[in-house]
Design an enzyme around this catalytic site. Sequence first.
Site, PDB file in Angstrom:
ATOM      1  N   CYS A 120      72.494  61.592  95.494  1.00 25.30           N
ATOM      2  CA  CYS A 120      73.685  61.587  94.647  1.00 25.30           C
ATOM      3  C   CYS A 120      73.404  60.870  93.332  1.00 25.30           C
ATOM      4  O   CYS A 120      73.760  61.363  92.254  1.00 25.30           O
ATOM      5  CB  CYS A 120      74.847  60.915  95.386  1.00 25.30           C
ATOM      6  SG  CYS A 120      76.428  60.994  94.510  1.00 25.30           S
ATOM      7  N   CYS A 121      72.748  59.713  93.406  1.00 27.79           N
ATOM      8  CA  CYS A 121      72.428  58.965  92.186  1.00 27.79           C
ATOM      9  C   CYS A 121      71.446  59.738  91.309  1.00 27.79           C
ATOM     10  O   CYS A 121      71.501  59.656  90.084  1.00 27.79           O
ATOM     11  CB  CYS A 121      71.848  57.600  92.534  1.00 27.79           C
ATOM     12  SG  CYS A 121      73.059  56.394  93.124  1.00 27.79           S
ATOM     13  N   CYS A 151      80.984  53.508  95.964  1.00 27.96           N
ATOM     14  CA  CYS A 151      79.787  52.744  96.354  1.00 27.96           C
ATOM     15  C   CYS A 151      79.870  51.279  95.944  1.00 27.96           C
ATOM     16  O   CYS A 151      78.857  50.572  95.945  1.00 27.96           O
ATOM     17  CB  CYS A 151      78.546  53.376  95.736  1.00 27.96           C
ATOM     18  SG  CYS A 151      78.313  55.101  96.178  1.00 27.96           S
ATOM     19  N   CYS A 203      69.359  52.506  92.181  1.00 23.02           N
ATOM     20  CA  CYS A 203      69.878  53.872  92.163  1.00 23.02           C
ATOM     21  C   CYS A 203      68.893  54.871  91.571  1.00 23.02           C
ATOM     22  O   CYS A 203      69.160  56.063  91.534  1.00 23.02           O
ATOM     23  CB  CYS A 203      71.187  53.924  91.373  1.00 23.02           C
ATOM     24  SG  CYS A 203      71.028  53.358  89.675  1.00 23.02           S
TER      25      CYS A 203
END
Length: 251
Positions: free
Chosen positions: A125-126, A217, A242
């Site tokens: 996702c990051c 998060c 990240c």
Amino acid sequence: MTTTASAFDATQIDAAATRLANAHPSDIIAEALTQFENLTISFSGAEDVVLVDFAAREAQKLNRTFSVFSLDTGRLHPETLEFIERVRDHYGIAIETYSPLADAVEQLVRDKGLFSFRKDGHSECCGIRKVEPLGRALSEVDAYVTGQRRDQSPGTRAEIPVVQLDPGFGRTDNPLVKFNPLANWTSAQVWQHIMSYGVPYNPLHDRGFKSIGCAPCTRATHPGEHERAGRWWWEEATQKECGLHAINLEK
């Protein structure tokens, strides 16, 4: 005289890191402004707004310019978005915002849903929401400035230098130089500067959020917890990067 990143090799960067190792952050930023005409500041949180404050003061002295960019992941707190606008207005600067590619986000959500990172880690996702946009933000610059501090994450940031080459985002024909002027500072020093100079800050900090990222998060921390404890709290501490600072994990 301004230079480009290609004028630096690893030996010169190491020498600069040694020379500036104990310098005040404002002096490190002044060096960056002097050496690099094409310089940008990565902006999102409390440390970064202190960098903007220092850069604004030093740029005026040196008659230099700098740019500022921010990553809008599409999942930031509303307070963070409003904070970005306050900083823009306070300093009278443009903050260029980079967003993730819509097709990539849609594919991830279609395949795995909105919260896949809680099952298989945050890196995918990051990578889509942060790392790829950062690559675009840095594609045309020779050097950039970050708000990393050594005490932010003992597992991944304890040894960051005040200046380094960043092979993760640099172009092959022009290595990217990364300045970390606050490497030696503590959170207390950051907040002392914010309070002393009336620097704007994210109101989430007043609600217990010490380190702020995307809303799903990030949580407020409890008394006695490390400031990064509220980031990806379901993951092992030494993996709490990240991808923006992937070089820290390589170390």
